[in-house]
Each structure stands twice: as structure tokens, then as C-alpha cells.
Write a protein that holds these residues in place. Sequence first.
Motif, PDB file in Angstrom:
ATOM      1  N   ARG A   1      12.146   0.525  -3.314  1.00  6.38           N
ATOM      2  CA  ARG A   1      12.047  -0.112  -4.637  1.00  6.38           C
ATOM      3  C   ARG A   1      12.920  -1.356  -4.690  1.00  6.38           C
ATOM      4  NH1 ARG A   1      10.705   1.077  -9.863  1.00  6.38           N
ATOM      5  NH2 ARG A   1      12.090   0.383 -11.527  1.00  6.38           N
ATOM      6  N   ARG A   2      14.162  -1.211  -4.171  1.00  3.94           N
ATOM      7  CA  ARG A   2      15.091  -2.350  -4.209  1.00  3.94           C
ATOM      8  C   ARG A   2      14.575  -3.512  -3.369  1.00  3.94           C
ATOM      9  NH1 ARG A   2      20.504   1.281  -3.962  1.00  3.94           N
ATOM     10  NH2 ARG A   2      20.836   1.415  -6.219  1.00  3.94           N
ATOM     11  N   ALA A   3      13.801  -3.192  -2.338  1.00  2.00           N
ATOM     12  CA  ALA A   3      13.254  -4.241  -1.467  1.00  2.00           C
ATOM     13  C   ALA A   3      11.954  -4.817  -2.028  1.00  2.00           C
ATOM     14  CB  ALA A   3      13.018  -3.674  -0.069  1.00  2.00           C
ATOM     15  N   GLY A   4      11.557  -4.361  -3.206  1.00  8.31           N
ATOM     16  CA  GLY A   4      10.331  -4.876  -3.819  1.00  8.31           C
ATOM     17  C   GLY A   4       9.075  -4.352  -3.161  1.00  8.31           C
ATOM     18  N   ALA A   5       9.188  -3.169  -2.513  1.00 10.47           N
ATOM     19  CA  ALA A   5       8.053  -2.660  -1.737  1.00 10.47           C
ATOM     20  C   ALA A   5       7.293  -1.536  -2.440  1.00 10.47           C
ATOM     21  CB  ALA A   5       8.548  -2.171  -0.373  1.00 10.47           C
ATOM     22  N   THR A   6       7.568  -1.319  -3.728  1.00  6.67           N
ATOM     23  CA  THR A   6       6.940  -0.185  -4.427  1.00  6.67           C
ATOM     24  C   THR A   6       5.411  -0.206  -4.298  1.00  6.67           C
ATOM     25  OG1 THR A   6       8.764  -0.043  -6.000  1.00  6.67           O
ATOM     26  CG2 THR A   6       6.662   0.907  -6.700  1.00  6.67           C
ATOM     27  N   ALA A   7       4.805  -1.318  -4.633  1.00  4.06           N
ATOM     28  CA  ALA A   7       3.335  -1.389  -4.616  1.00  4.06           C
ATOM     29  C   ALA A   7       2.788  -1.189  -3.204  1.00  4.06           C
ATOM     30  CB  ALA A   7       2.865  -2.728  -5.184  1.00  4.06           C
ATOM     31  N   ALA A   8       3.513  -1.711  -2.210  1.00  2.70           N
ATOM     32  CA  ALA A   8       3.044  -1.576  -0.824  1.00  2.70           C
ATOM     33  C   ALA A   8       3.122  -0.117  -0.366  1.00  2.70           C
ATOM     34  CB  ALA A   8       3.874  -2.467   0.098  1.00  2.70           C
ATOM     35  N   VAL A   9       4.164   0.587  -0.788  1.00  2.57           N
ATOM     36  CA  VAL A   9       4.307   1.994  -0.397  1.00  2.57           C
ATOM     37  C   VAL A   9       3.207   2.825  -1.052  1.00  2.57           C
ATOM     38  CG1 VAL A   9       5.784   4.043  -0.616  1.00  2.57           C
ATOM     39  CG2 VAL A   9       6.795   1.826   0.013  1.00  2.57           C
ATOM     40  N   ILE A  10       2.982   2.597  -2.339  1.00  2.00           N
ATOM     41  CA  ILE A  10       1.913   3.329  -3.045  1.00  2.00           C
ATOM     42  C   ILE A  10       0.573   3.066  -2.365  1.00  2.00           C
ATOM     43  CG2 ILE A  10       0.586   3.376  -5.203  1.00  2.00           C
ATOM     44  CD1 ILE A  10       3.273   2.838  -6.658  1.00  2.00           C
ATOM     45  N   ASP A  11       0.313   1.816  -2.067  1.00  2.66           N
ATOM     46  CA  ASP A  11      -0.948   1.421  -1.434  1.00  2.66           C
ATOM     47  C   ASP A  11      -1.138   2.167  -0.111  1.00  2.66           C
ATOM     48  OD1 ASP A  11      -2.490  -0.635   0.485  1.00  2.66           O
ATOM     49  OD2 ASP A  11      -3.107  -1.002  -1.588  1.00  2.66           O
ATOM     50  N   ARG A  12      -0.109   2.142   0.722  1.00  6.37           N
ATOM     51  CA  ARG A  12      -0.223   2.768   2.051  1.00  6.37           C
ATOM     52  C   ARG A  12      -0.369   4.286   1.942  1.00  6.37           C
ATOM     53  NH1 ARG A  12       4.951   2.848   3.998  1.00  6.37           N
ATOM     54  NH2 ARG A  12       4.935   5.086   3.698  1.00  6.37           N
ATOM     55  N   GLN A  13       0.497   4.915   1.152  1.00  3.74           N
ATOM     56  CA  GLN A  13       0.473   6.376   1.085  1.00  3.74           C
ATOM     57  C   GLN A  13      -0.845   6.874   0.501  1.00  3.74           C
ATOM     58  OE1 GLN A  13       4.057   7.461  -1.079  1.00  3.74           O
ATOM     59  NE2 GLN A  13       5.265   7.499   0.802  1.00  3.74           N
ATOM     60  N   LEU A  14      -1.351   6.173  -0.496  1.00  9.12           N
ATOM     61  CA  LEU A  14      -2.603   6.614  -1.132  1.00  9.12           C
ATOM     62  C   LEU A  14      -3.791   6.380  -0.206  1.00  9.12           C
ATOM     63  CD1 LEU A  14      -4.173   7.741  -3.489  1.00  9.12           C
ATOM     64  CD2 LEU A  14      -4.246   5.443  -4.472  1.00  9.12           C
ATOM     65  N   ARG A  15      -3.895   5.174   0.336  1.00  5.91           N
ATOM     66  CA  ARG A  15      -5.076   4.884   1.167  1.00  5.91           C
ATOM     67  C   ARG A  15      -5.152   5.822   2.364  1.00  5.91           C
ATOM     68  NH1 ARG A  15      -7.696   0.149  -0.514  1.00  5.91           N
ATOM     69  NH2 ARG A  15      -6.327  -1.202  -1.726  1.00  5.91           N
ATOM     70  N   ILE A  16      -4.015   6.079   3.011  1.00  2.00           N
ATOM     71  CA  ILE A  16      -4.047   6.981   4.176  1.00  2.00           C
ATOM     72  C   ILE A  16      -4.289   8.416   3.707  1.00  2.00           C
ATOM     73  CG2 ILE A  16      -2.751   7.904   6.141  1.00  2.00           C
ATOM     74  CD1 ILE A  16      -1.321   5.192   6.341  1.00  2.00           C
ATOM     75  N   GLY A  17      -3.640   8.797   2.623  1.00  2.00           N
ATOM     76  CA  GLY A  17      -3.755  10.181   2.154  1.00  2.00           C
ATOM     77  C   GLY A  17      -5.184  10.597   1.836  1.00  2.00           C
ATOM     78  N   ILE A  18      -5.991   9.658   1.338  1.00  2.00           N
ATOM     79  CA  ILE A  18      -7.372  10.023   0.943  1.00  2.00           C
ATOM     80  C   ILE A  18      -8.414   9.523   1.944  1.00  2.00           C
ATOM     81  CG2 ILE A  18      -6.750  10.099  -1.500  1.00  2.00           C
ATOM     82  CD1 ILE A  18      -8.232   7.400  -1.857  1.00  2.00           C
ATOM     83  N   ALA A  19      -7.929   9.014   3.076  1.00  2.00           N
ATOM     84  CA  ALA A  19      -8.849   8.336   4.011  1.00  2.00           C
ATOM     85  C   ALA A  19      -9.972   9.244   4.519  1.00  2.00           C
ATOM     86  CB  ALA A  19      -8.063   7.771   5.194  1.00  2.00           C
ATOM     87  N   ASP A  20      -9.701  10.535   4.635  1.00  2.00           N
ATOM     88  CA  ASP A  20     -10.718  11.425   5.208  1.00  2.00           C
ATOM     89  C   ASP A  20     -11.619  12.070   4.155  1.00  2.00           C
ATOM     90  OD1 ASP A  20      -9.862  10.821   7.705  1.00  2.00           O
ATOM     91  OD2 ASP A  20      -8.805  12.707   8.061  1.00  2.00           O
ATOM     92  N   LEU A  21     -11.435  11.701   2.900  1.00  9.86           N
ATOM     93  CA  LEU A  21     -12.337  12.246   1.871  1.00  9.86           C
ATOM     94  C   LEU A  21     -13.644  11.465   1.888  1.00  9.86           C
ATOM     95  CD1 LEU A  21     -10.072  12.856  -1.267  1.00  9.86           C
ATOM     96  CD2 LEU A  21     -10.760  14.468   0.528  1.00  9.86           C
ATOM     97  N   GLN A  22     -14.734  12.172   1.948  1.00  9.00           N
ATOM     98  CA  GLN A  22     -16.047  11.507   1.934  1.00  9.00           C
ATOM     99  C   GLN A  22     -16.282  10.835   0.589  1.00  9.00           C
ATOM    100  OE1 GLN A  22     -18.322  11.718   4.478  1.00  9.00           O
ATOM    101  NE2 GLN A  22     -17.037  13.000   5.787  1.00  9.00           N
ATOM    102  N   ARG A  23     -15.949  11.576  -0.474  1.00 10.58           N
ATOM    103  CA  ARG A  23     -16.162  11.082  -1.836  1.00 10.58           C
ATOM    104  C   ARG A  23     -14.962  11.463  -2.685  1.00 10.58           C
ATOM    105  NH1 ARG A  23     -19.689  14.222  -4.454  1.00 10.58           N
ATOM    106  NH2 ARG A  23     -20.493  12.620  -5.824  1.00 10.58           N
ATOM    107  N   ILE A  24     -14.694  10.621  -3.684  1.00 12.81           N
ATOM    108  CA  ILE A  24     -13.663  10.977  -4.658  1.00 12.81           C
ATOM    109  C   ILE A  24     -14.299  11.846  -5.751  1.00 12.81           C
ATOM    110  CG2 ILE A  24     -11.964  10.092  -6.311  1.00 12.81           C
ATOM    111  CD1 ILE A  24     -11.345   9.227  -3.467  1.00 12.81           C
ATOM    112  N   ALA A  25     -15.476  11.439  -6.205  1.00 13.28           N
ATOM    113  CA  ALA A  25     -16.177  12.217  -7.243  1.00 13.28           C
ATOM    114  C   ALA A  25     -16.393  13.638  -6.725  1.00 13.28           C
ATOM    115  CB  ALA A  25     -17.509  11.560  -7.571  1.00 13.28           C
ATOM    116  N   GLY A  26     -16.068  14.605  -7.550  1.00 15.46           N
ATOM    117  CA  GLY A  26     -16.291  15.996  -7.171  1.00 15.46           C
ATOM    118  C   GLY A  26     -15.262  16.581  -6.230  1.00 15.46           C
TER     119      GLY A  26
END
Length: 258
Positions: A138-163
Motif C-alpha cells: 500500500r505504501r508503495a502505491g501498489a494496491t491496485a496492482a496487487v488486487i489485479d494480480r491476485q484476482l486475475r490469477i485466482g479466477i483464471a481457471d474458472l470457465q465462467r463467472i456466471a453460475g
Amino acid sequence: MTANPARRRPVIAGNWKMNPDTQEEAVGLATEVADRVQDMSAISVLCPPAVWLIPVAAAIGGRVGVGAQTMAAEERGAFTGETSPLMLRGIAEWVIIGHSERRQYNGETDETCRHKVASAVAHELRPILAIGERLEERRAGATAAVIDRQLRIGIADLQRIAGSSLAIAYEPVWAIGTGNAATGDDAQAAAAQIRGILRERDLEGADQVAILYGGSVTPDNAREFFAQPDIDGALVGGASLDAAGFAEIVACAAELRG
Ligand code: PEP
């Protein structure tokens, strides 16, 4: 695009972490919570330690949801100390994936989370993927980048979000257990970013995902979070160990979002 909270029921999940010490206390706490929240329109979920999952589930008898605090991605095998998705089915409907304490003390990575989220969905468990930046990030101004990375990788193997029944918990690590909660505005900014990334993947499915805020949520500050358009509930640690306080948080979510 504006959020569409009307299509989402609020979710309040209590992460008991490594508490309480005895089955008697666990059953007592769960029973008191269920008695207090069973008629409220928000979804309540209790996430006790694995060893108390069965007695807690038996005690609450389906009146509130039950979640595990973690699970293995694999169905079976040589994974000492782990709990598989097959074992959880029929006991828990929810599972927290990638809590920052699992990342910090148990070596869980974004890749581990990716496998676990996909496995949970494949086994019809509702994953609550926990993401959020550390204080130095956060202090390094990286909050948005961390959220972006953790979320995109975390859901990468889901075929669909709906359902998929996916939920995301935005939990800035510096706010967990510190009494130093994020502001409603900061939490909303993170939640809006999360919703935007989900929309890139699945425009319709993104509005089905419950986005929770976690980090020192109490009955006194809950309203500030639930008043935000993209925050659909909370992941609550310390305050979930007090049945009356937890029920107050659930009641607040039901009032503002139910
Ligand atoms: C948590 O454990 O996910 C958490 C948010 O804890 P606390 O509410 O105690 O900050």
C-alpha cells in the motif's frame, strides 16, 4: 457502469480462525449465532476450524451457512493435514481460499489459490477468494496492482463467472486484526476495481458475485461498508466470536442490502 446490488443477497461470513478451544464452546457460539440471525434476510456463514465443522453444522441444522477456512485443491492423496473438497461436501457449502494468514504462514500463492478456487467450484462449494495488499505494498502505491494480480490469477481457471457462486473478499492485510479498518471509500474503490475486472471476464456474471470487505469490521463500522454500492457483505474475524456483535453486523447488512 453502476453496480446492481438488487441482484445480490448480502453475505456475512465469520472466520473463527483457530478458535474456540473446545467443541462445547464452538457449538454454543454457533447455536447462539443461529438463534439470533436465522430470520434475517442476509446470508450468514460460519467458518469454524476444520475439527469443529461437523458439530457446528449439526448444531445449526442448516439455519445458517457453514464454511471451511481452507481446503486442498486435490480430491485425495498424500497431503498430510489437509482436507479435501470431497470431504467438505455435505458438511460445508462455502470455503475461504487464500486468506492472507494462509498466504503468510502456509506458503499459499496466487497459483495455489487458482487451483483451489477452480476445485471448489468443480465440487459445488462456494469459494470466498480473499485478496488484498500488505502495508508495504500500500505504501508503495501498489494496491491496485496487487488486487489485479491476485484476482486475475485466482479466477483464471474458472470457465465462467456466471453460475460459479464465486465470492471475493477484499481484505487489506494491514486492516486484519489491527482495529485499523479501511475507510468505506477505499474499500469501495477496491470493490469497484474487482467488479470491473470480473466484468471484463463475464459482463453478466460479474453482477452475481458477492464482494465482501474484510479487516476489523465491527458493529460500529459495518454501516460504512454496506452503504457502498459494490460491497455486498463482510468477512469478519475477531468480531465473529461474539454472537451478539456478529448478529448486529448481519442485521446491518440485512437492513441496508437485504
Ligand atoms: C479475517 O480474519 O479475515 C479478518 C478480517 O479478521 P478481523 O475482522 O479480526 O480483522
